[in-house]
Design a protein around this motif. Structure first.
Motif, PDB file in Angstrom:
ATOM      1  N   ILE A   1     130.247  69.488-110.023  1.00  0.00           N
ATOM      2  CA  ILE A   1     130.621  70.256-108.799  1.00  0.00           C
ATOM      3  C   ILE A   1     132.121  70.551-108.912  1.00  0.00           C
ATOM      4  O   ILE A   1     132.866  69.554-108.841  1.00  0.00           O
ATOM      5  N   ALA A   2     132.211  71.999-108.747  1.00  0.00           N
ATOM      6  CA  ALA A   2     133.826  72.268-108.905  1.00  0.00           C
ATOM      7  C   ALA A   2     134.381  72.740-107.309  1.00  0.00           C
ATOM      8  O   ALA A   2     133.676  73.687-106.789  1.00  0.00           O
ATOM      9  N   SER A   3     135.334  71.925-107.102  1.00  0.00           N
ATOM     10  CA  SER A   3     135.795  72.398-105.521  1.00  0.00           C
ATOM     11  C   SER A   3     137.270  72.863-105.748  1.00  0.00           C
ATOM     12  O   SER A   3     138.078  72.196-106.514  1.00  0.00           O
ATOM     13  N   TYR A   4     137.527  73.832-105.085  1.00  0.00           N
ATOM     14  CA  TYR A   4     138.912  74.530-105.153  1.00  0.00           C
ATOM     15  C   TYR A   4     139.594  73.932-104.008  1.00  0.00           C
ATOM     16  O   TYR A   4     139.255  74.399-102.684  1.00  0.00           O
ATOM     17  N   ALA A   5     140.725  73.543-104.303  1.00  0.00           N
ATOM     18  CA  ALA A   5     141.642  72.845-103.181  1.00  0.00           C
ATOM     19  C   ALA A   5     142.934  72.649-103.611  1.00  0.00           C
ATOM     20  O   ALA A   5     143.432  72.363-104.859  1.00  0.00           O
ATOM     21  N   ASP A   6     144.047  73.189-102.798  1.00  0.00           N
ATOM     22  CA  ASP A   6     145.458  72.916-102.986  1.00  0.00           C
ATOM     23  C   ASP A   6     145.853  73.764-104.269  1.00  0.00           C
ATOM     24  O   ASP A   6     146.504  73.343-105.024  1.00  0.00           O
ATOM     25  N   GLY A   7     145.112  75.076-104.441  1.00  0.00           N
ATOM     26  CA  GLY A   7     145.466  75.877-105.601  1.00  0.00           C
ATOM     27  C   GLY A   7     144.866  75.482-106.925  1.00  0.00           C
ATOM     28  O   GLY A   7     145.247  76.251-108.152  1.00  0.00           O
ATOM     29  N   ALA A   8     144.010  74.514-107.330  1.00  0.00           N
ATOM     30  CA  ALA A   8     143.584  73.918-108.160  1.00  0.00           C
ATOM     31  C   ALA A   8     142.118  73.628-108.188  1.00  0.00           C
ATOM     32  O   ALA A   8     141.426  73.209-107.063  1.00  0.00           O
TER      33      ALA A   8
ATOM     34  N   ASP B   1     136.082  76.304-101.370  1.00  0.00           N
ATOM     35  CA  ASP B   1     134.839  76.621-102.188  1.00  0.00           C
ATOM     36  C   ASP B   1     134.548  75.830-103.120  1.00  0.00           C
ATOM     37  O   ASP B   1     135.029  75.123-103.816  1.00  0.00           O
ATOM     38  N   CYS B   2     133.089  75.606-103.021  1.00  0.00           N
ATOM     39  CA  CYS B   2     132.449  74.899-104.062  1.00  0.00           C
ATOM     40  C   CYS B   2     131.381  75.399-104.883  1.00  0.00           C
ATOM     41  O   CYS B   2     130.791  76.349-104.284  1.00  0.00           O
ATOM     42  N   TYR B   3     131.314  75.223-106.192  1.00  0.00           N
ATOM     43  CA  TYR B   3     130.518  75.812-107.236  1.00  0.00           C
ATOM     44  C   TYR B   3     129.662  74.760-108.132  1.00  0.00           C
ATOM     45  O   TYR B   3     130.324  73.647-108.181  1.00  0.00           O
ATOM     46  N   LEU B   4     128.580  74.920-108.579  1.00  0.00           N
ATOM     47  CA  LEU B   4     127.929  73.999-109.511  1.00  0.00           C
ATOM     48  C   LEU B   4     128.316  74.773-110.861  1.00  0.00           C
ATOM     49  O   LEU B   4     127.710  75.937-111.177  1.00  0.00           O
ATOM     50  N   VAL B   5     128.897  74.092-111.751  1.00  0.00           N
ATOM     51  CA  VAL B   5     129.266  74.575-113.104  1.00  0.00           C
ATOM     52  C   VAL B   5     128.134  75.024-113.883  1.00  0.00           C
ATOM     53  O   VAL B   5     127.533  73.942-114.275  1.00  0.00           O
TER      54      VAL B   5
END
Length: 242
Positions: A72-79, A53-57
């Motif tokens: 751009i915040a990207s959620y990967a490997d639990g972080a 998942d990606c979001y713009l903070v």
């Protein structure tokens, strides 16, 4: 140089140990930023997220997003991983159904171009020009049927098109118009399935929400069945927001 100039992808150094770490970091960054999909750009606190998942903070980032405004915040490997947008980057903003491009002055929207109502231009004050193509399939009965979709107040209408999607029964023809102008967008239209009409008019402004009216024409003056899809084609100005 230890990374690429635009997306900051890490290079593998000569004789580097554990090359897979650097390689995988570059792949993760490409996976996040190529064909970028931003799920939401109005959040300042991180939501519960799924892998990828990606979001713009948004302004005022908090929690894990503290100090990451505009990234751009990207959620990967639990972080969460954070990336700076690059000039010319194109993103699809999923919750708004719009495309946005990163420019020298920030993100600029280019509208939900394939949506039923699309913003085709926007000023710095939030004024917009919208093009609408909205439709509804109406089941016919009685002397007339009114749509739940409407010509919006303050819009300029180019026309109303229609298609007989199920053979109309009980009458010889039907009209498409509005209250008081039964044939405004087409009169004596075909009742056979597949019949169509492009009911164009000289562009006309409307000053109240106005439904479309389908009226029966024939000796009985009443529909006993059938379906017609109507489509309103219009332009709508949105006033400055500040």
């Amino acid at each position: 140089m230890t990374s690429t100039a635009r997306l900051n992808l890490p290079y593998i150094a000569a004789s580097q140990a554990q090359k897979e770490v650097t390689h995988n970091e570059a792949l993760a960054r490409i996976d996040a930023l190529a064909h970028l999909v931003i799920l939401d750009r109005d959040l300042s606190a991180p939501p519960a997220a799924n892998e990828g998942d990606c979001y713009l903070v948004a302004t005022g980032g908090s929690g894990d997003w503290a100090g990451k405004d505009g990234r751009i915040a990207s959620y990967a490997d639990g972080a969460w991983a954070f990336y700076a947008p690059a000039l010319g980057m194109l993103a699809y903003v999923a919750d708004e159904g719009t495309l946005s491009v990163y420019t020298a002055s920030g993100w600029k929207d280019y509208g939900a171009l394939l949506s039923s109502v699309a913003t085709v231009s926007r000023s710095v004050s939030g004024a917009e020009s919208r093009i609408g193509t909205v439709e509804e399939e109406l089941s016919l009965s009685g002397a007339s049927v009114s749509s739940s979709i409407v010509i919006p107040d303050r819009s300029i209408v180019f026309g109303v098109s229609c298609r007989t999607t199920e053979a109309v029964t009980g009458v010889w023809q039907y009209h498409v118009g509005i209250a008081g102008e039964a044939e405004k967008f087409g009169g004596y239209l075909g009742i056979a399935e597949g019949s169509t009409n492009a009911g164009v008019i000289g562009p006309q402004a409307f000053y109240a929400d106005t439904p479309i009216l389908i009226t029966a024409n024939g000796d009985t003056g009443s529909f006993t069945g059938g379906k017609v899809r109507v489509v309103i084609h219009y332009f709508l100005p949105i006033v400055p927001q500040e």
